[in-house]
Motif scaffolding. Structure first.
Motif, PDB file in Angstrom:
ATOM      1  N   TYR A  17       0.778  -1.169   0.126  1.00 17.75           N
ATOM      2  CA  TYR A  17       0.213  -0.080   0.057  1.00 17.75           C
ATOM      3  C   TYR A  17       0.823   1.243  -0.114  1.00 17.75           C
ATOM      4  N   LEU A  18       0.328   2.347  -0.493  1.00 18.44           N
ATOM      5  CA  LEU A  18       0.988   3.785  -0.561  1.00 18.44           C
ATOM      6  C   LEU A  18       0.472   4.553   0.338  1.00 18.44           C
ATOM      7  N   SER A  35     -10.056  -3.064   3.149  1.00 17.34           N
ATOM      8  CA  SER A  35      -9.267  -2.220   2.334  1.00 17.34           C
ATOM      9  C   SER A  35      -8.591  -1.191   3.328  1.00 17.34           C
ATOM     10  N   PHE A  36      -7.147  -0.727   3.067  1.00 13.41           N
ATOM     11  CA  PHE A  36      -6.492   0.037   3.789  1.00 13.41           C
ATOM     12  C   PHE A  36      -6.985   1.568   3.325  1.00 13.41           C
ATOM     13  N   VAL A  37      -7.311   1.705   2.207  1.00 15.97           N
ATOM     14  CA  VAL A  37      -7.534   3.297   1.773  1.00 15.97           C
ATOM     15  C   VAL A  37      -8.288   3.907   2.485  1.00 15.97           C
ATOM     16  N   GLY A  38      -7.678   4.980   2.802  1.00 14.07           N
ATOM     17  CA  GLY A  38      -8.478   6.054   3.941  1.00 14.07           C
ATOM     18  C   GLY A  38      -7.853   6.031   5.282  1.00 14.07           C
ATOM     19  N   SER A  39      -7.203   4.677   5.419  1.00 14.68           N
ATOM     20  CA  SER A  39      -6.904   4.552   6.864  1.00 14.68           C
ATOM     21  C   SER A  39      -5.536   5.692   7.156  1.00 14.68           C
ATOM     22  N   ASN A  40      -5.138   6.133   8.402  1.00 15.06           N
ATOM     23  CA  ASN A  40      -4.161   6.919   8.702  1.00 15.06           C
ATOM     24  C   ASN A  40      -3.294   6.174   9.370  1.00 15.06           C
ATOM     25  N   THR A  88      -3.607   6.655   3.646  1.00 12.66           N
ATOM     26  CA  THR A  88      -3.263   5.344   2.597  1.00 12.66           C
ATOM     27  C   THR A  88      -4.066   5.928   1.200  1.00 12.66           C
ATOM     28  N   ARG A  89      -3.466   6.131   0.402  1.00 10.88           N
ATOM     29  CA  ARG A  89      -4.248   6.592  -0.983  1.00 10.88           C
ATOM     30  C   ARG A  89      -4.386   5.300  -1.861  1.00 10.88           C
ATOM     31  N   VAL A 120       5.263   7.297   1.391  1.00  7.16           N
ATOM     32  CA  VAL A 120       5.735   5.848   1.773  1.00  7.16           C
ATOM     33  C   VAL A 120       5.240   4.681   0.958  1.00  7.16           C
ATOM     34  N   VAL A 121       6.206   3.930   0.357  1.00  8.63           N
ATOM     35  CA  VAL A 121       5.496   2.743  -0.176  1.00  8.63           C
ATOM     36  C   VAL A 121       5.766   1.543   0.924  1.00  8.63           C
ATOM     37  N   VAL A 122       4.724   0.656   1.321  1.00  9.58           N
ATOM     38  CA  VAL A 122       4.918  -0.305   2.498  1.00  9.58           C
ATOM     39  C   VAL A 122       4.492  -1.765   1.520  1.00  9.58           C
ATOM     40  N   VAL A 123       5.454  -2.777   2.029  1.00  9.94           N
ATOM     41  CA  VAL A 123       5.119  -4.148   1.670  1.00  9.94           C
ATOM     42  C   VAL A 123       5.215  -4.940   2.890  1.00  9.94           C
TER      43      VAL A 123
END
Length: 593
Positions: free
Chosen positions: A99-100, A118-123, A107-108, A168-171
């Motif tokens: 996630y980005l 989904s992680f999108v929108g989470s801080n 998280t975008r 930041v990009v996270v794996v």
């Protein structure tokens, strides 16, 4: 009624049996410890291969143009394209989540964008891996997922553009399959971090327990970062014994004995610990040794009474030998089966590591190519200016030739055409060098002309040298000198060193870069020296570490990749300790016959 002599004989037999049993137990424990050390090393190697397979992914994504665009100028279309790309990469690499996160911690884009979780929108601005990666460029952090509640290792990499920190990009890497494979063994395996907290284990109940007392301050930091959720961080049910073994309490609360070994694991501060059960191997060895001692003692006793009860003694000895032979054969067969199963499992793990190393080698080649293209991008402006001058001259000479032909003056027109031909050859040499430099190479070492490699590198670097008014000094006779290498990769190393030198003297009033060559019967040494500010002790200490750069926009990979290329040619890249100002780098290569 037994006589005193009989009692003495029985006592000697009992003492010999127990002594033999103790000796056999000691040998069996030594053999088990050696096997446990081998098994622990293999477990650590497999874990290291699994992590190395994923560590290059955040670096590659941090340089992806789509990722940078989605953070710098986010739109619904650009974010959806990155969502789909991360989703596909997650499926191909078996990463748990990718996630980005933007610079504010939001998280975008995420590989699980389609799911309710989904992680999108989470801080995630509170997560240490986000803060450390944004500040330092890269970070690794093991924690329990705040949404999935599943543990894993978070590999984070900062995304930057033109010196601006975009996010930041996270794996996230999970180890369920690895823990399940460990659980199939009789051994108990677990990995602890630098604080002694269990991160991975073949025993699920041991996860997030601690190998020793944990200070209150450390527990507070873990709670604040929500690293392990609400885990109580209780001590492991393991107790050391005076004989060097350890005991644990299993599900049935019965104490079991183990031989404990440990080895460093794949991440900084991680330790892999392996507990190998001593039973039934040690007990079987002791029983067998006592049985053999008993047989020998019985044979002596039977020999004493041979004349009295010859027939009865012979029948009894035959029956006892047959029973013990069958028992020993059964034990040997059972142990052989266990060893065969262990060997097959080790072969599978070795094959997995071989495939992982092949994948790593491919990624390393891709990093070399990416570095090469990055260098081309940096020198492209200068090369474009270098080509524009002869193109403008060609236009002028062509126009003049038309005028001369109209005037019926063929001789001056012919001279103009000859100049045009020379200028086109110059342009062709520059563009040909650019095409050759950007091409992927095989990496196989072969004889390479030193003059050819240096000429190619200087052709690419000449615009930068002239634009920045850098004086180039060349010393050494390099004619007829050949080294073992690969032409384009050797040019890449020289371009990296020359580019670093040119950037180092950017603020010097009289910038100078020296390029010297010297040869012995076996080696050729190429030195690149500048009169810049030189290397500080801190910079020299981390010179060849990945992602360690003294330049604001640098990735910290140029010298690392150059050193690896030279090593593939069985050579060395070193930084010499310069006397006075400046820095000196030396490439040492084997001389080709």
């Amino acid at each position: 009624m037994p006589t005193p002599g009989t009692k003495t004989g029985n006592g000697l037999i009992d003492g010999g049996m127990w002594t033999a049993g103790d000796l056999a137990s000691g040998r069996a424990r030594s053999e088990l410890r050696a096997q446990a050390n081998v098994a622990a090393a293999l477990h650590a190697a497999v874990l290291r291969s699994e992590l190395e397979k994923h560590r290059s992914l955040p670096f590659v994504l941090a340089e992806d143009p789509d990722v940078k665009t989605a953070l710098a100028r986010p739109t619904a279309a650009s974010l959806r394209a990155v969502d789909e790309k991360l989703e596909q990469l997650s499926q191909q690499t078996r990463a748990a989540d990718i996630y980005l996160i933007d610079a504010q911690g939001l998280t975008r884009a995420s590989s699980n964008w389609r799911l309710p979780s989904s992680f999108v929108g989470s801080n995630y601005g509170f997560r240490p891996y986000f803060r450390d990666a944004l500040a330092n460029g890269a970070a690794e952090f093991f924690a329990l997922g705040t949404v999935s509640r599943r543990p894993g290792l978070y590999l984070a990499r900062r995304v930057s553009s033109a010196g601006r920190k975009l996010g930041v990009v996270v794996v996230k890497v999970e180890f369920d399959a690895l823990e399940a494979e460990w659980a199939k063994s009789d051994d108990l395996s677990y990995v602890t971090d630098s604080q002694g907290v269990v991160l991975l284990s073949s025993v699920p109940d041991w996860r997030f327990q601690v190998a020793g007392p944990l200070p209150d301050a450390a527990k507070a930091r873990i709670r604040d970062a929500q690293q392990f959720g609400d885990a109580p961080l209780t001590p492991l049910p393991i107790r050391a014994r005076s004989d060097g073994q350890v005991t644990t309490n299993g599900p049935d609360a019965d104490a079991r004995r183990f031989i404990a070994v440990q080895t460093p694991a794949a991440a900084q501060g991680w330790t892999l610990r392996l507990l190998t059960p001593t039973e039934p191997v040690v007990g079987t060895a002791a029983t067998a040794a006592r049985a053999v001692t008993l047989i020998a003692s019985g044979l002596v006793a039977l020999g004493i009474g041979f004349l009295v009860r010859r027939r009865e003694a012979e029948d009894r000895r035959a029956a006892e030998r047959e029973a013990r032979r069958q028992e020993l054969e059964r034990m040997v067969e059972a142990r052989t089966g266990e060893l065969r199963t262990t060997n097959d499992r080790l072969l599978v793990e070795v094959e997995e590591r071989r495939r992982a190393e092949a994948t790593l080698h491919t990624l390393q080649d891709q990093l070399v190519q990416a570095n090469k293209l990055a260098v081309l991008g940096q020198i492209a402006a200068g090369v474009a200016h270098e080509i524009n001058q002869p193109v403008a001259a060609i236009r002028t000479y062509a126009d003049n030739a038309v005028v001369m032909l109209d005037r019926d003056e063929p001789q001056p027109a012919r001279k103009n055409l000859a100049v045009i031909a020379a200028l086109t050859e110059r342009i062709g040499a520059i563009t040909g060098e650019l095409r050759a430099f950007s091409r992927r190479t095989t990496g196989k070492a072969s004889p390479v002309g030193v003059e050819q490699a240096i000429a190619g590198a200087l052709l690419l670097m000449s615009p930068a040298l002239r634009t920045r008014h850098v004086k180039l000094k060349r010393t050494g006779d390099m004619r007829e000198l050949r080294v073992l290498g690969e032409p384009i990769r050797l040019e890449q190393v020289l371009v990296n060193l020359l580019q670093n030198a040119v950037e180092a003297v950017a603020d010097h009033p009289s910038p100078i870069v020296e390029l010297s060559v010297e040869a012995t019967r076996r080696e050729v040494r190429i030195r690149v020296r500048d009169n810049g500010p030189g290397l500080s002790p801190k910079a020299r200490a981390g010179l060849f570490k990945p992602f360690n750069s003294t330049k604001a926009a640098g990735m910290g990979l140029g010298l690392v990749i150059s050193r690896d290329i030279v090593r593939e040619f069985d050579g060395q890249l070193t930084a010499e300790r310069s006397v006075g100002e400046g820095a000196t780098f030396m490439v040492t290569l084997r001389r080709a016959t």
